[in-house]
Design an enzyme around this catalytic site. Structure first.
Site, PDB file in Angstrom:
ATOM      1  N   ARG A 123       0.828  -1.197   0.000  1.00 20.99           N
ATOM      2  CA  ARG A 123       0.000   0.000   0.000  1.00 20.99           C
ATOM      3  C   ARG A 123       0.866   1.252   0.000  1.00 20.99           C
ATOM      4  O   ARG A 123       1.962   1.274   0.542  1.00 20.99           O
ATOM      5  CB  ARG A 123      -0.924  -0.030   1.232  1.00 20.99           C
ATOM      6  N   LYS A 188       1.896  -8.491  10.650  1.00 20.21           N
ATOM      7  CA  LYS A 188       1.326  -8.623   9.314  1.00 20.21           C
ATOM      8  C   LYS A 188       1.604 -10.002   8.731  1.00 20.21           C
ATOM      9  O   LYS A 188       2.748 -10.432   8.632  1.00 20.21           O
ATOM     10  CB  LYS A 188       1.884  -7.545   8.385  1.00 20.21           C
ATOM     11  N   ARG A 323      -3.030   3.557  12.545  1.00 23.81           N
ATOM     12  CA  ARG A 323      -2.105   3.014  13.536  1.00 23.81           C
ATOM     13  C   ARG A 323      -2.815   2.909  14.874  1.00 23.81           C
ATOM     14  O   ARG A 323      -3.612   3.777  15.220  1.00 23.81           O
ATOM     15  CB  ARG A 323      -0.865   3.906  13.700  1.00 23.81           C
TER      16      ARG A 323
END
Length: 327
Positions: A123, A188, A323
């Protein structure tokens, strides 16, 4: 198949193979074997060389096999049988697939999978770090009759489909981070990237890219600037990427068909249930500006609803990064 790929196929069982035997099987010199093994090691694979025994991978590999993927898909394979492309190496599966379908009117379900990807994107233009032959890099194309506005929220629907596929594979505890990451224990595990092209009145072409960490080598991990995890670390065994690819393709096909008919609505509630930051304090970064609030859910276009001190604001994926607020 390149010489390097042929050598890797022989080494994929995780056993020792001498340079002499490899050379005889492939009809090349030992020097050529050594050169190609060196290139494999440079790509991030851990290759052991022991005098008198030969070469051996750190662990076995399940190389991508088009016929195996189709077999594992069962009856669903009919939808992609002539449009499943398995490549050894490519700059980007999204870009390659976009070129393949550029002149094709019937692109729905066209899929590209690659062993190695040199120019993968995450991204906001970030590089997607992968270890060749160990991860799943996959793209799927779809054409919608309407304009780009009709595909708002598609990456969120795809996130739901991806988590479902991972659960089928055997991963528990994975969740979503708005707008297009899959996390496990706040690390992730996978991500999505949607490339959209179309006129205001349509049609609109979507290329959906998926990246799943099967195994990240220490060499590649040094270049990752965020917490991450791979399937090998989670499950404790070499990732069966053919089975994983079959599960992901099946789930994405189902997702695209339902999204084309009904949009984000059928996925909205499940996405909110799987959002790891639902009801939590978050920071949203928009250029030089930051916003803090509580993530409440998503609207019917996939925008994130955030409650601030005096109001509620909707943020859209192209504008901000999310975040968590650290305690």
């Amino acid at each position: 198949m390149s010489t390097r790929a042929e050598i890797l196929k022989l080494l994929s069982d995780g056993s020792f193979h001498s340079g002499t035997d490899l050379g005889k099987k492939l009809g090349i010199t030992r020097a050529a074997v050594c050169k190609n093994v060196h290139h494999l090691a440079q790509s991030g694979l851990e290759v052991h060389r022991v005098t008198g025994r030969g070469y051996k991978l750190e662990s076995p590999l399940a190389l991508l096999d088009r016929s195996r993927i189709l077999k594992l898909m069962g009856e669903t394979a009919i939808s992609v049988r002539d449009r499943l492309h398995v490549l050894e190496e490519v700059d980007s599966t999204n870009r390659h697939l976009a070129e393949l379908v550029a002149a094709d009117g019937d692109i729905n379900g066209a899929t590209c999978v690659a062993e190695a990807q040199s120019g993968g994107r995450g991204r906001r233009g970030r590089a997607w770090i992968t270890t060749p032959y160990c991860n799943l890099m996959l793209s799927m194309a779809w054409r919608f009759p309407g304009g780009p506005g009709l595909v708002s929220g598609l990456s969120l629907a795809a996130g739901v489909a991806l988590v479902r596929a991972l659960e089928q594979y055997g991963v528990s505890g994975a969740g979503l981070k708005w707008p297009n990451d899959v996390l496990w224990d706040n690390r992730k595990l996978a991500g999505l990237l949607v490339d959209v092209q179309g006129e205001a009145a349509g049609p609109t072409r979507v290329i959906l890219g998926v990246g799943i960490n099967g195994y990240i080598s220490p060499q590649d991990a040094a270049h990752i600037d965020q917490p991450w995890i791979d399937l090998q670390g989670l499950i404790g065994e070499t990732t069966d990427r053919n089975r994983l690819a079959a599960l992901v393709v099946r789930r994405l096909l189902d997702m695209f068909q339902l999204f084309a008919a009904r949009g984000l609505a059928p996925f909205r509630e499940e996405w909110e249930e799987r959002h790891l930051f639902h009801g939590k304090r978050v920071r949203l970064i928009q250029g030089e500006r930051e916003f803090t609030g509580t993530a409440e859910g998503i609207d019917d276009t996939g925008g994130l609803i955030v409650r601030q001190a005096r109001n509620r604001q909707v943020f859209h994926s192209g504008e901000v990064s999310l975040r968590p607020v650290r305690a």
